[in-house]
Design an enzyme around this catalytic site. Structure first.
Site, PDB file in Angstrom:
ATOM      1  N   LYS A 181       0.857  -1.184   0.000  1.00 14.84           N
ATOM      2  CA  LYS A 181       0.000   0.000   0.000  1.00 14.84           C
ATOM      3  C   LYS A 181       0.893   1.234   0.000  1.00 14.84           C
ATOM      4  O   LYS A 181       1.460   1.616   1.016  1.00 14.84           O
ATOM      5  CB  LYS A 181      -0.928   0.057   1.225  1.00 14.84           C
ATOM      6  CG  LYS A 181      -2.026   1.121   1.002  1.00 14.84           C
ATOM      7  CD  LYS A 181      -2.629   1.683   2.245  1.00 14.84           C
ATOM      8  CE  LYS A 181      -1.830   2.757   2.888  1.00 14.84           C
ATOM      9  NZ  LYS A 181      -1.609   3.981   2.084  1.00 14.84           N
ATOM     10  N   GLU A 255       9.357   1.323  11.064  1.00 19.18           N
ATOM     11  CA  GLU A 255      10.432   2.295  10.811  1.00 19.18           C
ATOM     12  C   GLU A 255       9.795   3.670  10.880  1.00 19.18           C
ATOM     13  O   GLU A 255       9.037   4.042   9.987  1.00 19.18           O
ATOM     14  CB  GLU A 255      11.046   2.076   9.419  1.00 19.18           C
ATOM     15  CG  GLU A 255      11.643   0.714   9.186  1.00 19.18           C
ATOM     16  CD  GLU A 255      12.962   0.505   9.933  1.00 19.18           C
ATOM     17  OE1 GLU A 255      13.404   1.395  10.677  1.00 19.18           O
ATOM     18  OE2 GLU A 255      13.534  -0.585   9.765  1.00 19.18           O
ATOM     19  N   CYS A 289      13.984  10.465   7.194  1.00 20.97           N
ATOM     20  CA  CYS A 289      13.808  10.055   8.597  1.00 20.97           C
ATOM     21  C   CYS A 289      15.101  10.106   9.389  1.00 20.97           C
ATOM     22  O   CYS A 289      15.098  10.432  10.561  1.00 20.97           O
ATOM     23  CB  CYS A 289      13.229   8.653   8.622  1.00 20.97           C
ATOM     24  SG  CYS A 289      14.183   7.512   7.626  1.00 20.97           S
ATOM     25  N   GLU A 388      10.237  16.247  15.289  1.00 18.71           N
ATOM     26  CA  GLU A 388      10.640  16.052  13.897  1.00 18.71           C
ATOM     27  C   GLU A 388       9.928  17.083  13.027  1.00 18.71           C
ATOM     28  O   GLU A 388       8.695  17.130  12.996  1.00 18.71           O
ATOM     29  CB  GLU A 388      10.249  14.640  13.451  1.00 18.71           C
ATOM     30  CG  GLU A 388      10.675  14.335  12.048  1.00 18.71           C
ATOM     31  CD  GLU A 388      10.269  12.931  11.605  1.00 18.71           C
ATOM     32  OE1 GLU A 388       9.081  12.586  11.719  1.00 18.71           O
ATOM     33  OE2 GLU A 388      11.142  12.185  11.142  1.00 18.71           O
TER      34      GLU A 388
HETATM   35  P1  NAD Z   1       2.248   8.536   7.653  1.00 27.24           P
HETATM   36  O1  NAD Z   1       2.481   7.745   8.869  1.00 27.24           O
HETATM   37  O2  NAD Z   1       1.189   9.547   7.683  1.00 27.24           O
HETATM   38  O3  NAD Z   1       1.896   7.578   6.431  1.00 27.24           O
HETATM   39  C1  NAD Z   1       2.745   6.532   6.007  1.00 27.24           C
HETATM   40  C2  NAD Z   1       1.936   5.498   5.270  1.00 27.24           C
HETATM   41  O4  NAD Z   1       1.083   4.835   6.194  1.00 27.24           O
HETATM   42  C3  NAD Z   1       1.012   6.026   4.195  1.00 27.24           C
HETATM   43  O5  NAD Z   1       0.947   5.046   3.161  1.00 27.24           O
HETATM   44  C4  NAD Z   1      -0.323   6.148   4.907  1.00 27.24           C
HETATM   45  O6  NAD Z   1      -1.421   6.083   4.027  1.00 27.24           O
HETATM   46  C5  NAD Z   1      -0.282   4.940   5.823  1.00 27.24           C
HETATM   47  N1  NAD Z   1      -0.990   5.050   7.087  1.00 27.24           N
HETATM   48  C6  NAD Z   1      -1.150   6.151   7.859  1.00 27.24           C
HETATM   49  N2  NAD Z   1      -1.816   5.819   8.995  1.00 27.24           N
HETATM   50  C7  NAD Z   1      -2.024   4.480   8.939  1.00 27.24           C
HETATM   51  C8  NAD Z   1      -2.644   3.540   9.812  1.00 27.24           C
HETATM   52  N3  NAD Z   1      -3.153   3.918  10.967  1.00 27.24           N
HETATM   53  N4  NAD Z   1      -2.704   2.248   9.442  1.00 27.24           N
HETATM   54  C9  NAD Z   1      -2.163   1.843   8.276  1.00 27.24           C
HETATM   55  N5  NAD Z   1      -1.589   2.679   7.392  1.00 27.24           N
HETATM   56  C10 NAD Z   1      -1.507   3.988   7.725  1.00 27.24           C
HETATM   57  O7  NAD Z   1       3.682   9.133   7.302  1.00 27.24           O
HETATM   58  P2  NAD Z   1       4.083  10.069   6.102  1.00 27.24           P
HETATM   59  O8  NAD Z   1       3.658  11.445   6.454  1.00 27.24           O
HETATM   60  O9  NAD Z   1       3.661   9.484   4.801  1.00 27.24           O
HETATM   61  O10 NAD Z   1       5.695   9.936   6.146  1.00 27.24           O
HETATM   62  C11 NAD Z   1       6.481  10.754   6.911  1.00 27.24           C
HETATM   63  C12 NAD Z   1       6.948  10.042   8.157  1.00 27.24           C
HETATM   64  O11 NAD Z   1       7.633   8.823   7.815  1.00 27.24           O
HETATM   65  C13 NAD Z   1       7.960  10.833   8.940  1.00 27.24           C
HETATM   66  O12 NAD Z   1       7.630  10.830  10.302  1.00 27.24           O
HETATM   67  C14 NAD Z   1       9.265  10.105   8.720  1.00 27.24           C
HETATM   68  O13 NAD Z   1      10.219  10.270   9.713  1.00 27.24           O
HETATM   69  C15 NAD Z   1       8.824   8.706   8.587  1.00 27.24           C
HETATM   70  N6  NAD Z   1       9.831   7.920   7.865  1.00 27.24           N
HETATM   71  C16 NAD Z   1      10.538   6.969   8.537  1.00 27.24           C
HETATM   72  C17 NAD Z   1      11.522   6.245   7.883  1.00 27.24           C
HETATM   73  C18 NAD Z   1      12.316   5.178   8.591  1.00 27.24           C
HETATM   74  O14 NAD Z   1      12.913   4.355   7.925  1.00 27.24           O
HETATM   75  N7  NAD Z   1      12.347   5.155   9.900  1.00 27.24           N
HETATM   76  C19 NAD Z   1      11.774   6.486   6.546  1.00 27.24           C
HETATM   77  C20 NAD Z   1      11.051   7.466   5.896  1.00 27.24           C
HETATM   78  C21 NAD Z   1      10.065   8.168   6.574  1.00 27.24           C
END
Ligand code: NAD
Length: 482
Positions: A181, A255, A289, A388
Site C-alpha cells: 500500500k 520504521e 527520517c 521532527e
Molecule cells: P504517515 O504515517 O502519515 O503515512 C505513512 C503510510 O502509512 C502512508 O501510506 C499512509 O497512508 C499509511 N498510514 C497512515 N496511517 C495508517 C494507519 N493507521 N494504518 C495503516 N496505514 C496507515 O507518514 P508520512 O507522512 O507518509 O511519512 C512521513 C513520516 O515517515 C515521517 O515521520 C518520517 O520520519 C517517517 N519515515 C521513517 C523512515 C524510517 O525508515 N524510519 C523512513 C522514511 C520516513
C-alpha cells in the site's frame, strides 16, 4: 478533471490489471508546478481482499520454490526494473519534488540494487538452515528458517520506491508474497514497479499494489490473511499499527520518525564537516527520517561552525527538482510546507535566532518551497530541538565537553540516525558507541544494503536491510533429534 499529466484507470492485483471496484479516485499536484499531476483509482476493501487472497495462493507455491529459483526470478525483476529506473526517478521527482539527481539514485538505481542484494543473499543458502548441538541432552537440532506468509507493506511519500523495496526485496527473497500500500501522493511510481514485475515473469499474486489512504491501510494491517506487517511512516501511525498488531499477535516492523544528532567534535575540520552536513542534514529537503537535523557544536568553536553552516545552507541550490543542479526542491505538499513554516514560527517565538532562511524563497514564484533554514541559540528543551520537523530546517546546539554532547544527543524521544564528525575516526567510533541510536555515520551518513537499519525508542521496532532485514520475513522452526 482537466490538465492531468498522468492517469491510470486500473489496479494491479493478483498479477493482472483489474478494474477497481469503487469509483473513488486519488489525485495530487506536482509540488513544483502546483498543477494536478496524476490521477489513479483508490483501491477498496474488496480490492484488498482480492489482493490478499491472490497473495495467499501465490505464497502456497512460492514458499516451496527453491532459493536458487527465487533468486533467478528476482534477478530478472531487477533487470526489468533497471530498464525503467530513469522513468521511475522522474516520476517520483514529479510526485514529491525530490531533486532529480537524488531520485536517480535513491528511487531509480537503489531499488534494483536491493533486489540483486537479496537475490544473492538467499542464493548463497546461508540463511536457510543450520544444525546445532543440543543442550543439556545429547542430540542435534535442525533449525529451518521459513517465510512468514503474506506481507502487508505500507510505505510513506518521502522515498516511495526505495522504502517499498526495503520490504519487497527481502520478503520475496524469503519466500513471502507482498501486498503493497503506497502513500496516496506517491502511488504512480508503483505502477512502473508492477509493470516491471509482469515483464520479469513474477508469479501472479506475489506482488499486488493497493493505493489508498490510512483507512485502507488499517484494513490491510488487520486483514486475517496477512501474516506480517512492515511499515515505514510517522511515529503516530506506527503506534496505532503496533497496537493493532499487538492485539492480533502479528509480527510487525516499524520504521518511524527521527530527530537525529550530528555531534561535531572539537577536532573536526570545518570545511569537510560543513560540506558533509549539507548532505547529512538537508537530504531530500530534510524530508528524510534519519537526517541529522540537530547539530551539536563544541562551545569553543560554536561561532566558527555556526557561520559556516549558515553560509553552506544559504548556498544550497534551490529550484526546479527536474534540474540536475538542484539540491533543494519544493516540499512534497502544501500541507508539508505549512507544517514546516509553523515550526519556523514556533522557533522564532521561542527565542531561537534565524541564522539563514526562515521563509519561502523570493527566487521561486511557484512551488511549495521553504528556504534552507538554520536556527542558532536553540535550547535543547525547545520544540524545534525535540520534534521532527521534516523539512530543510536544522537547529544548532552548543555543548561543553563530550559527556554533555552525549547527554544532549541522547535526550530525545527518537533514536534512528546520527553522525559524528572528527579528524580521529577511532575517537568518533567511541562516541558513536555511546549514542542511543540504531545507526550512526562517521563523517557522513550513508545506508549500507548489507547492514541493519532501524530505530530505537520512538523511532521504531525491528530492522530492515542486511541479513537482519531478511530474517524479519522468516520464522524459525526447530526440529529436535533425540
Ligand atoms: P504517515 O504515517 O502519515 O503515512 C505513512 C503510510 O502509512 C502512508 O501510506 C499512509 O497512508 C499509511 N498510514 C497512515 N496511517 C495508517 C494507519 N493507521 N494504518 C495503516 N496505514 C496507515 O507518514 P508520512 O507522512 O507518509 O511519512 C512521513 C513520516 O515517515 C515521517 O515521520 C518520517 O520520519 C517517517 N519515515 C521513517 C523512515 C524510517 O525508515 N524510519 C523512513 C522514511 C520516513
Amino acid at each position: 478533471m482537466s490538465g492531468i499529466v498522468r492517469k491510470r484507470d486500473s489496479l494491479f492485483i493478483g498479477g493482472q490489471w483489474q478494474q477497481p471496484t469503487s469509483a473513488a479516485n486519488i489525485s495530487w499536484v506536482n509540488p513544483f508546478t502546483e498543477e494536478v499531476f496524476g490521477s489513479l483509482p483508490a483501491a477498496s476493501e474488496r480490492d484488498v481482499d482480492t489482493a490478499v487472497a491472490a497473495a495467499q495462493s501465490a505464497f502456497a507455491s512460492w514458499r516451496d520454490t527453491p532459493a536458487a529459483e527465487r533468486a533467478a526470478t528476482l534477478h530478472r525483476f531487477a533487470e526489468t526494473l533497471e530498464n525503467r529506473a530513469e522513468e521511475r526517478a522522474q516520476l517520483v521527482s514529479q510526485e514529491n519534488g525530490m531533486a532529480i539527481e537524488l531520485a536517480r539514485f535513491a528511487e531509480g538505481v537503489a531499488p534494483v540494487q536491493l533486489l540483486r542484494y537479496y537475490a544473492d543473499l538467499v542464493a548463497s543458502g546461508a540463511a536457510d538452515q543450520e544444525v546445532r548441538q543440543s543442550q543439556p541432552f545429547p542430540g542435534v537440532t535442525r533449525i529451518t528458517r521459513k517465510p512468514v506468509g503474506v506481507v502487508a507493506a505500507i510505505a510513506p511519500w518521502n522515498f516511495p520506491a526505495i522504502l517499498s523495496m526495503f520490504k519487497i526485496a527481502p520478503a520475496l527473497a524469503a519466500g513471502c508474497a507482498v501486498v503493497l500500500k503506497p502513500s496516496p501522493e506517491t502511488s504512480l511510481d508503483s505502477y512502473v514497479l508492477a509493470e516491471a514485475s509482469v515483464e520479469a515473469g513474477l508469479p501472479a499474486g506475489l506482488l499486488s499494489v493497493v493505493p489508498g489512504d490510512a483507512e485502507l491501510g488499517r484494513y490491510l494491517v488487520s486483514h486475517p490473511g496477512v501474516a506480517k506487517v512492515a511499515f515505514t511512516g510517522s511515529t503516530r501511525a506506527g503506534r496505532e499499527i503496533g497496537k493493532q498488531c499487538g492485539e492480533l499477535i502479528r509480527p510487525v516492523t516499524l520504521e518511524l520518525g527521527g530527530k537525529s544528532a550530528a555531534v561535531v567534535l572539537d577536532d573536526a575540520d570545518v570545511d569537510a564537516t560543513v560540506q558533509g552536513l549539507a548532505a547529512a542534514s538537508f537530504i531530500n529537503c530534510g524530508q528524510t527520517c534519519y537526517a541529522s537535523t540537530r547539530i551539536l557544536l563544541p562551545s569553543g568553536r560554536y561561532d566558527e561552525f555556526s557561520e559556516a553552516i549558515a553560509s553552506m545552507a544559504a548556498s544550497l541550490p534551490v529550484g526546479d527538482p527536474m534540474d540536475p543542479s538542484t539540491v533543494i526542491g519544493p516540499l512534497a505538499s502544501d500541507k508539508q510546507r505549512e507544517r514546516v513554516l509553523s515550526y519556523i514560527d514556533l522557533g522564532r517565538s521561542g527565542g531561537a535566532r534565524v541564522l539563514t532562511g526562515g521563509g519561502t524563497p523570493d527566487s521561486q514564484d511557484r512551488g511549495f518551497f521553504v528556504e534552507p533554514t538554520v536556527f542558532g541559540d536553540v535550547t535543547p528543551d525547545s520544540e524545534i530541538a525535540r520534534e521532527e520537523i521534516f523539512g530543510p530546517v536544522v537547529v544548532l546546539l552548543a555543548y561543553d565537553g563530550e559527556d554533555d554532547a552525549i547527554a544532549i544527543a541522547n535526550d530525545s524521544a527518537y533514536g534512528l540516525g546520527g553522525t559524528v564528525w572528527s579528524a580521529d575516526v577511532a575517537h568518533a567510533d567511541a562516541i558513536a558507541d555511546r549514542m542511543d541510536s540504531g545507526s550512526v555515520g562517521i563523517n557522513g551518513f550513508s545506508l549500507d544494503w548489507n547492514s541493519p537499519f532501524g530505530g530505537v525508542k520512538d523511532s521504531g521496532v525491528g530492522r530492515e536491510l542486511g541479513p537482519e532485514g531478511l530474517a524479519a520475513y522468516q520464522q524459525t522452526q526447530s526440529v529436535f533429534h533425540n
